[in-house]
Design an enzyme around this catalytic site. Structure first.
Site, PDB file in Angstrom:
ATOM      1  N   GLY A  12      42.758  47.347  36.963  1.00 44.55           N
ATOM      2  CA  GLY A  12      42.251  47.026  37.128  1.00 44.55           C
ATOM      3  C   GLY A  12      41.639  48.032  35.809  1.00 44.55           C
ATOM      4  N   VAL A  63      47.367  41.204  37.438  1.00 39.18           N
ATOM      5  CA  VAL A  63      47.826  41.300  39.052  1.00 39.18           C
ATOM      6  C   VAL A  63      48.093  39.937  39.699  1.00 39.18           C
ATOM      7  CG1 VAL A  63      46.526  43.244  38.298  1.00 39.18           C
ATOM      8  CG2 VAL A  63      44.960  41.120  39.205  1.00 39.18           C
ATOM      9  N   SER A 142      33.812  46.558  48.449  1.00 36.46           N
ATOM     10  CA  SER A 142      32.642  46.377  48.037  1.00 36.46           C
ATOM     11  C   SER A 142      31.620  45.804  49.261  1.00 36.46           C
ATOM     12  CB  SER A 142      32.617  44.770  47.457  1.00 36.46           C
ATOM     13  OG  SER A 142      30.692  44.570  46.944  1.00 36.46           O
ATOM     14  N   TYR A 155      32.786  35.639  46.898  1.00 36.48           N
ATOM     15  CA  TYR A 155      33.355  36.934  46.603  1.00 36.48           C
ATOM     16  C   TYR A 155      33.219  37.819  48.333  1.00 36.48           C
ATOM     17  CZ  TYR A 155      32.981  41.637  44.849  1.00 36.48           C
ATOM     18  OH  TYR A 155      33.228  42.847  45.104  1.00 36.48           O
ATOM     19  N   LYS A 159      36.245  40.275  49.865  1.00 39.70           N
ATOM     20  CA  LYS A 159      36.360  41.441  50.159  1.00 39.70           C
ATOM     21  C   LYS A 159      36.092  41.916  51.352  1.00 39.70           C
ATOM     22  CE  LYS A 159      35.956  43.497  45.553  1.00 39.70           C
ATOM     23  NZ  LYS A 159      37.496  44.227  45.201  1.00 39.70           N
ATOM     24  N   ILE A 188      26.866  49.420  41.192  1.00 39.52           N
ATOM     25  CA  ILE A 188      27.239  50.617  40.419  1.00 39.52           C
ATOM     26  C   ILE A 188      27.066  50.086  39.034  1.00 39.52           C
ATOM     27  CG2 ILE A 188      29.507  51.262  39.390  1.00 39.52           C
ATOM     28  CD1 ILE A 188      28.776  52.180  42.611  1.00 39.52           C
TER      29      ILE A 188
END
Length: 243
Positions: A12, A63, A142, A155, A159, A188
């Protein structure tokens, strides 16, 4: 930190945190095997890394393909002689909606990329590291996996799985010379750094973080300076405010 003589396999890397990790390790003299399905971004990151005078190999692949990952790992070991560092950065969070409005296809995509996209490289690289009695694995989690974020339930699930996987795997392999840790970013800023900060209220620092701030921690955990750290989840979140 000095990674002279070390080889890092990083997924990534086409932009954002992954690119920053690759360039930070290159700046500190690591040879790189770079993986991304975004061929243009992958090539750009590779050229930037080469400017530091290090050897770079690239693999344009997804991936979620176990076969492609195993082939890339085998080729990297053949080319460089070893893989010392594995950074599992590839991930996706491309929806923001209540769970009741999400779809099975969205869940599966996140599970495939975020979870299997971490398991496949780890499973491919780990026997080599164990045979050599040395390795550094850094997964990218995360804060969503720590707190659970509203409108990002699927999500958050993926994580959280990465954080638990990291802690469990570390208990299996740390005594055999392989340190395993996870870095969990908060908000971020990966886009234009010159415009208004899009998320200044998510942290008590009053600003978003940068990819470089994540990359610096990842590089430290991948280094021999972090020789007594394993099984840890370290948050890069500016003292998170929004849970």
């Amino acid at each position: 930190m000095d990674f002279t003589g070390k080889t890092a396999f990083i997924t990534g890397v086409a932009h954002g945190i992954g690119r920053a990790i690759a360039l930070t390790l290159a700046q500190h003299h690591a040879a790189l095997a770079l993986v991304d399905r975004n061929e243009a971004g992958l090539k750009e990151t590779a050229e930037l890394a080469k400017s530091f005078g290090v050897e770079v190999k690239t693999y344009s692949l997804d991936v979620t393909s176990e076969e492609a990952i195993r082939a890339a790992v085998a080729d990297t070991i053949s080319a460089f002689g070893k893989i010392d560092i594995l950074i599992n950065n590839a991930g996706i969070y491309n929806t923001h909606k209540p769970f009741s409005d999400s779809t099975v296809e969205e869940w599966k995509q996140k599970i495939d990329i975020n979870i299997y996209g971490t398991l496949y490289p780890t499973h491919a690289v780990l026997p080599h590291m164990l045979e050599r009695g040395y390795g550094r694995i850094v997964n990218i989690g995360s804060v969503a996996g720590v707190y659970g974020l509203r409108d990002m339930a699927d999500y958050s699930l993926t994580k959280g799985a990465i954080i638990a996987f990291t802690k469990a795997l570390a208990k299996e392999v740390t005594s055999l010379g392989v340190a395993v840790n996870v870095v969990s970013p908060g908000s971020i800023r990966v886009g234009d750094s010159n415009g208004p900060d899009p998320m200044p209220n998510h942290a008590y620092m009053g600003r978003s973080g940068t990819p470089a701030e994540c990359a610096n921690l990842v590089a430290f955990l991948a280094s021999d300076e972090a020789s007594y750290i394993s099984g840890q989840n370290v948050q890069v979140d500016g003292c998170r405010k929004l849970m």
